[in-house]
Design an enzyme around this catalytic site. Structure first.
Site, PDB file in Angstrom:
ATOM      1  N   GLU A 184       0.795  -1.233   0.000  1.00 41.54           N
ATOM      2  CA  GLU A 184       0.000   0.000   0.000  1.00 41.54           C
ATOM      3  C   GLU A 184       0.828   1.285   0.000  1.00 41.54           C
ATOM      4  O   GLU A 184       0.642   2.162   0.845  1.00 41.54           O
ATOM      5  CB  GLU A 184      -0.968  -0.020   1.196  1.00 41.54           C
ATOM      6  CG  GLU A 184      -1.884  -1.236   1.158  1.00 41.54           C
ATOM      7  CD  GLU A 184      -2.771  -1.396   2.391  1.00 41.54           C
ATOM      8  OE1 GLU A 184      -2.760  -0.523   3.268  1.00 41.54           O
ATOM      9  OE2 GLU A 184      -3.478  -2.406   2.466  1.00 41.54           O
TER      10      GLU A 184
ATOM     11  N   GLU B  39      -6.269 -10.707  -1.147  1.00 38.71           N
ATOM     12  CA  GLU B  39      -7.074 -10.475   0.062  1.00 38.71           C
ATOM     13  C   GLU B  39      -8.558 -10.421  -0.302  1.00 38.71           C
ATOM     14  O   GLU B  39      -9.288  -9.515   0.116  1.00 38.71           O
ATOM     15  CB  GLU B  39      -6.641  -9.163   0.744  1.00 38.71           C
ATOM     16  CG  GLU B  39      -5.156  -9.103   1.052  1.00 38.71           C
ATOM     17  CD  GLU B  39      -4.717  -7.836   1.784  1.00 38.71           C
ATOM     18  OE1 GLU B  39      -5.571  -7.086   2.296  1.00 38.71           O
ATOM     19  OE2 GLU B  39      -3.492  -7.593   1.834  1.00 38.71           O
TER      20      GLU B  39
END
Ligand code: 9MR
Length: 386
Positions: free
Chosen positions: A174, A278
């Protein structure tokens, strides 16, 4: 069974015994037949996600401490039966594994790696460099030298402890803003080159592990462009990068298959593997989907935002199943580009989406319900392979 009785008449004791024994024999054969049938049924249940998709890509799940400790037999059985890849949901993040400067707590991470090895699973390391879930001491670091030494010491210590035992590392997690620019994290104080530093160090320490860049919403065009930039820069400077992880935290209301397909193709064209790292599909309303809603408003306890506390209505279960079916159809279409699809959690009760973005809700984003039973969505994913 051999019966030697002399039978004189239909009413004799001998005849009654013979009749009784014949009944017993029939009963015995019936029991054997029923056991045989139920065995067939059991064998049919041997179908699993990992078996169905064996030739296509790995099927993973995220494990919490309760799974790593094998506390619940039902959960444990399900994990081993259905999945061939695992990711630690939290226990390799720096805040947990590296709580104080120079002090590491490897207990659960060690058990996680051993669990994967024992069960012959693909073991993911998640994650070496992430701005979130940092230890408190790291959030207070100000100068560039101490930030660099935190990052490099952390990678060296953690990656070398598990060198040779991790199949792939989410090296950097991220690093991007939604518009594709670099997120202003503490690591960015080292300059954008911190990403290369992290990848090169990980490659040096664990030459066997595959190295991934992992992020959410990078299927969306602007952020995707940012991720492509990161990958290209690493490649141009000779760094090793094997793959990109599209997290896949999506919603049944806004799932955009076209963007996902474009992203698979564009990332794959760079020569890297694509993993969905995810995956979950929220079925609940999100504050930011409500026009005019104040994101800072506290929605906790608001029944409109938590409509399915007594169970998922069939109609919504059907939509969830359809969305999962569409997604996996797409994944199968591009199976040559996809290395792994990992669900973010084992079953609905375990999902982080019960607590985010609003706390204490009842969400249903995965393939297994709160009792570890396969949902309609599970059947739709399995049926694609029949
Ligand atoms: O599922 C994780 C949850 O238990 C943690 O509280 C949270 C902390 O930030 O992290 C969640 O996992 C995140 C993952 O590590 C990175 N991508 C986003 C995931 C969901 O927030």
């Amino acid at each position: 069974m051999s019966i030697s009785l002399s039978v004189h008449s239909g009413n004799s004791i001998g005849f009654k015994i013979l009749k009784y024994l014949k009944m017993k024999k029939t009963l015995l054969f019936s029991v054997i037949f029923i056991v045989f049938l139920s065995q067939m049924g059991y064998n049919q249940q041997q179908i699993s996600l990992k078996a169905a998709y064996k030739k296509d890509f790995l099927i993973g799940t995220a494990l919490g401490a309760e799974h790593i400790h094998e506390r619940n037999e039902v959960a444990n059985h399900l994990i081993k039966k259905e999945f061939n890849a695992i990711t630690p949901e939290n226990h390799m993040k720096s805040g947990l594994i590296h709580p104080e400067w120079g002090r590491y707590d490897f207990d659960i991470a060690d058990k996680y790696v051993a669990y994967g090895k024992k069960n012959g699973m693909y073991v993911v390391g998640h994650t070496l460099v992430w701005h979130s879930q940092l230890p408190k001491f790291a959030t207070q670091l100000q100068n560039v030298d101490s930030i660099r030494s935190f990052m490099t010491e952390h990678i060296k210590t953690v990656a070398s402890r598990y060198a040779g035992q991790i199949n792939s590392w989410d090296v950097v997690n991220e690093a991007l803003n939604e518009d594709g620019t670099m997120r202003k994290s503490i690591f960015l104080k080292l300059g954008e080159g911190y990403i290369k530093e992290a990848f090169d160090l990980a490659a040096k320490i664990d030459s066997k592990a595959e190295l991934y860049y992992n992020d959410y919403n990078i299927e969306q065009p602007a952020k995707r462009k940012g991720a492509i930039g990161i990958i290209k820069k690493l490649q141009a400077s000779g760094s090793k990068i094997n793959g990109v992880g599209i997290q896949g935290h999506w919603s049944i209301n806004t799932l955009n298959l076209q963007e996902i397909e474009d992203a698979i193709i564009e990332f794959s064209n760079l020569g890297v593997k694509v993993a969905f790292t995810e995956l979950d599909l929220t079925v609940l309303p999100n504050p930011w989907d409500l026009k005019g809603a104040d994101i800072n408003q506290n929605f906790e306890g608001n029944p409109q935002m938590n409509p399915y506390i007594n169970g998922l209505p069939d109609s919504v279960g059907v939509v969830l199943a359809e969305k999962y079916e569409q997604l996996f159809k797409l994944f199968l279409k591009h199976k040559d580009k996809i290395s792994r699809v990992t669900f973010w959690g084992v079953n609905d009760g375990h999902s982080w989406l019960n607590g985010f973005p609003i706390r204490n809700r009842t969400n249903y984003p995965l393939l297994f319900d709160r009792n570890f039973q396969p949902k309609l969505a599970y059947q739709s994913v399995i049926n694609l392979k029949k």
